[in-house]
Design a protein around this motif. Structure first.
Motif, mmCIF file in Angstrom:
data_model
loop_
_atom_site.group_PDB
_atom_site.id
_atom_site.type_symbol
_atom_site.label_atom_id
_atom_site.label_comp_id
_atom_site.label_asym_id
_atom_site.label_seq_id
_atom_site.Cartn_x
_atom_site.Cartn_y
_atom_site.Cartn_z
ATOM 1 N N LEU A 72 10.240 -7.121 -0.713
ATOM 2 C CA LEU A 72 9.377 -8.003 0.071
ATOM 3 C C LEU A 72 10.161 -9.184 0.632
ATOM 4 C CD1 LEU A 72 6.131 -8.064 -2.125
ATOM 5 C CD2 LEU A 72 6.455 -6.899 0.074
ATOM 6 N N TYR A 129 9.642 -3.578 4.150
ATOM 7 C CA TYR A 129 8.239 -3.291 3.860
ATOM 8 C C TYR A 129 7.954 -1.794 3.730
ATOM 9 C CZ TYR A 129 7.694 -8.180 5.259
ATOM 10 O OH TYR A 129 7.808 -9.548 5.359
ATOM 11 N N ASP A 175 5.390 1.250 -3.949
ATOM 12 C CA ASP A 175 4.063 0.895 -4.444
ATOM 13 C C ASP A 175 3.141 2.105 -4.505
ATOM 14 O OD1 ASP A 175 4.705 -1.759 -4.782
ATOM 15 O OD2 ASP A 175 3.973 -2.375 -2.815
ATOM 16 N N ARG A 192 -8.482 2.963 0.934
ATOM 17 C CA ARG A 192 -7.779 2.845 -0.349
ATOM 18 C C ARG A 192 -7.485 4.213 -0.976
ATOM 19 N NH1 ARG A 192 -8.055 -2.658 -2.076
ATOM 20 N NH2 ARG A 192 -7.372 -2.065 -4.160
ATOM 21 N N ASP A 221 -3.843 -2.448 -5.232
ATOM 22 C CA ASP A 221 -3.593 -3.742 -4.590
ATOM 23 C C ASP A 221 -2.188 -3.886 -4.013
ATOM 24 O OD1 ASP A 221 -6.105 -4.141 -5.518
ATOM 25 O OD2 ASP A 221 -5.622 -5.808 -6.859
ATOM 26 N N HIS A 222 -1.182 -3.527 -4.786
ATOM 27 C CA HIS A 222 0.183 -3.678 -4.304
ATOM 28 C C HIS A 222 0.446 -2.791 -3.087
ATOM 29 C CE1 HIS A 222 2.079 -5.503 -8.222
ATOM 30 N NE2 HIS A 222 1.173 -6.276 -7.647
ATOM 31 N N GLU A 226 -1.145 -4.288 0.012
ATOM 32 C CA GLU A 226 -0.379 -5.423 0.528
ATOM 33 C C GLU A 226 0.848 -4.962 1.314
ATOM 34 O OE1 GLU A 226 2.030 -9.403 -1.073
ATOM 35 O OE2 GLU A 226 1.494 -7.790 -2.467
ATOM 36 N N SER A 227 1.636 -4.087 0.712
ATOM 37 C CA SER A 227 2.877 -3.658 1.374
ATOM 38 C C SER A 227 2.593 -2.773 2.579
ATOM 39 C CB SER A 227 3.802 -2.941 0.381
ATOM 40 O OG SER A 227 3.136 -1.879 -0.262
ATOM 41 N N ARG A 284 0.009 -3.082 4.651
ATOM 42 C CA ARG A 284 -0.360 -3.975 5.749
ATOM 43 C C ARG A 284 0.896 -4.554 6.408
ATOM 44 N NH1 ARG A 284 -5.824 -5.064 5.806
ATOM 45 N NH2 ARG A 284 -6.941 -4.891 3.801
ATOM 46 N N LEU A 285 1.846 -4.972 5.585
ATOM 47 C CA LEU A 285 3.082 -5.555 6.107
ATOM 48 C C LEU A 285 3.911 -4.516 6.858
ATOM 49 C CD1 LEU A 285 4.015 -7.702 2.974
ATOM 50 C CD2 LEU A 285 3.323 -8.588 5.213
#
Length: 330
Positions: free
Chosen positions: A148, A153, A160, A184, A203-204, A207-208, A210-211
């Motif tokens: 990160l 990413y 992840d 999800r 969750d992880h 997040e990754s 999206r990035l």
């Protein structure tokens, strides 16, 4: 352990496969027959050769063996050891065929082949001790933090998803990007024995992902994994995932100051082990922190039996003995 492997060779694929590869295999087998090689050996080489040719047709753009470079032969090597998990004896037999074919092409005037990159791939030891590297949740977090921080990413998303879903590399590579973050869970992927299922992400991964998707930008490719450096966003496969994992080995080695090696399949082992012992970050995120049962892990891993799932976890005999006698076994 008896591991089912997806069928690679079919008549339909072989008919469409690279003609030069089929001719080289045929010529080499004729050469071996003239040298009085045993019929059983010839049959094994024919079977292995057809498998290789079909794999190249499906996964390596039907490339000619004569155009292979070192990286191409390494990809075949990784496919055998990591994806198909063949024994060392089977690996050596397949590469005996490859080495022999390429040496034959090198020596024969009918083939314009001078640089034999297959020589770079060495045989595996006859009696290996297969070691599984179990990564702790802390180690996964260290790798993740580095990726990160350095805006890697895509690699972080791969890590992840593999760790969240406990999926095999072949299953993760099949993922599509459409609605993945919102749902999800993934599109339907095909696992071993033709099983079809969705991969659950947490969750992880969200997040990754999206990035990564923001970094990737808009394109018309439905596949999740693409080259972010190329303007055409070329779709990448398992070979890329192996390369990402190599980077992660170097990262963790640097962060911990000692050599640590692992393969993409170790993410699956580590996820199941950490879900079972309660150290996986999702065990803490849930409303009620928990450890997952062996039956729950079997379902998550899409195994047919709990014995298979047990084989993915660390042996627990020492834990039992420690509990019996209060002796800590290192």
């Amino acid at each position: 352990m008896n591991i089912h492997k997806t069928i690679v060779y079919t008549k339909e694929i072989y008919e469409k496969a690279n003609k030069a590869n089929k001719e080289l295999l045929k010529d080499y087998l004729v050469e071996l027959k003239s040298k009085k090689r045993k019929p059983n050996t010839l049959e094994q080489y024919l079977s292995d050769g057809r498998m290789l040719i079909c794999y190249v047709a499906n996964e390596m753009e039907n490339k000619s063996f004569l155009d292979f470079n070192k990286k191409d032969f390494r990809q075949v090597s990784l496919w055998l050891t990591e994806d198909r998990q063949v024994s060392n004896a089977r690996f050596n037999r397949v590469f005996a065929l490859i080495h022999g074919m390429m040496e034959y092409a090198e020596d024969e005037e009918d083939y314009e082949y001078e640089k034999n990159y297959a020589r770079k791939i060495k045989n595996l030891p006859k009696e290996p001790v297969k070691k599984i590297t179990f990564l702790t949740d802390i180690q996964i977090s260290k790798i993740r933090g580095y990726l990160l921080e350095h805006k890697m990413y895509r690699e972080c998303a791969y890590l992840d998803i593999s760790y969240d879903s406990a999926a095999r590399i072949n299953e993760v590579i099949q993922m599509k990007k459409q609605d993945l973050v919102d749902n999800r869970y993934s599109n339907t992927v095909v696992g071993k024995r033709g099983k079809q299922f969705n991969l659950i992400i947490h969750d992880h991964s969200i997040e990754s992902l999206r990035l990564y998707l923001e970094q990737r930008g808009e394109d018309h490719k439905e596949e999740l994994w693409v080259s972010v450096r190329r303007k055409d966003h070329k779709v990448v496969g398992k070979q890329a995932a192996y390369e990402w994992t190599k980077k992660m080995c170097k990262i963790l080695t640097e962060l911990e100051g000692k050599p640590i090696t692992f393969s993409p399949h170790c993410f699956r082992h580590s996820a199941l082990e950490n879900y079972e012992n309660g150290t996986h970050y999702m065990c803490r995120v849930l409303a009620e922190p928990k450890k997952f049962s062996l039956e729950e892990l079997r379902v998550l891993a899409h195994h047919d039996s709990m014995d298979t799932t047990k084989s993915y976890l660390k042996p627990k005999e020492n834990n039992v003995i420690e509990g019996m006698f209060g002796v800590k076994i290192s």
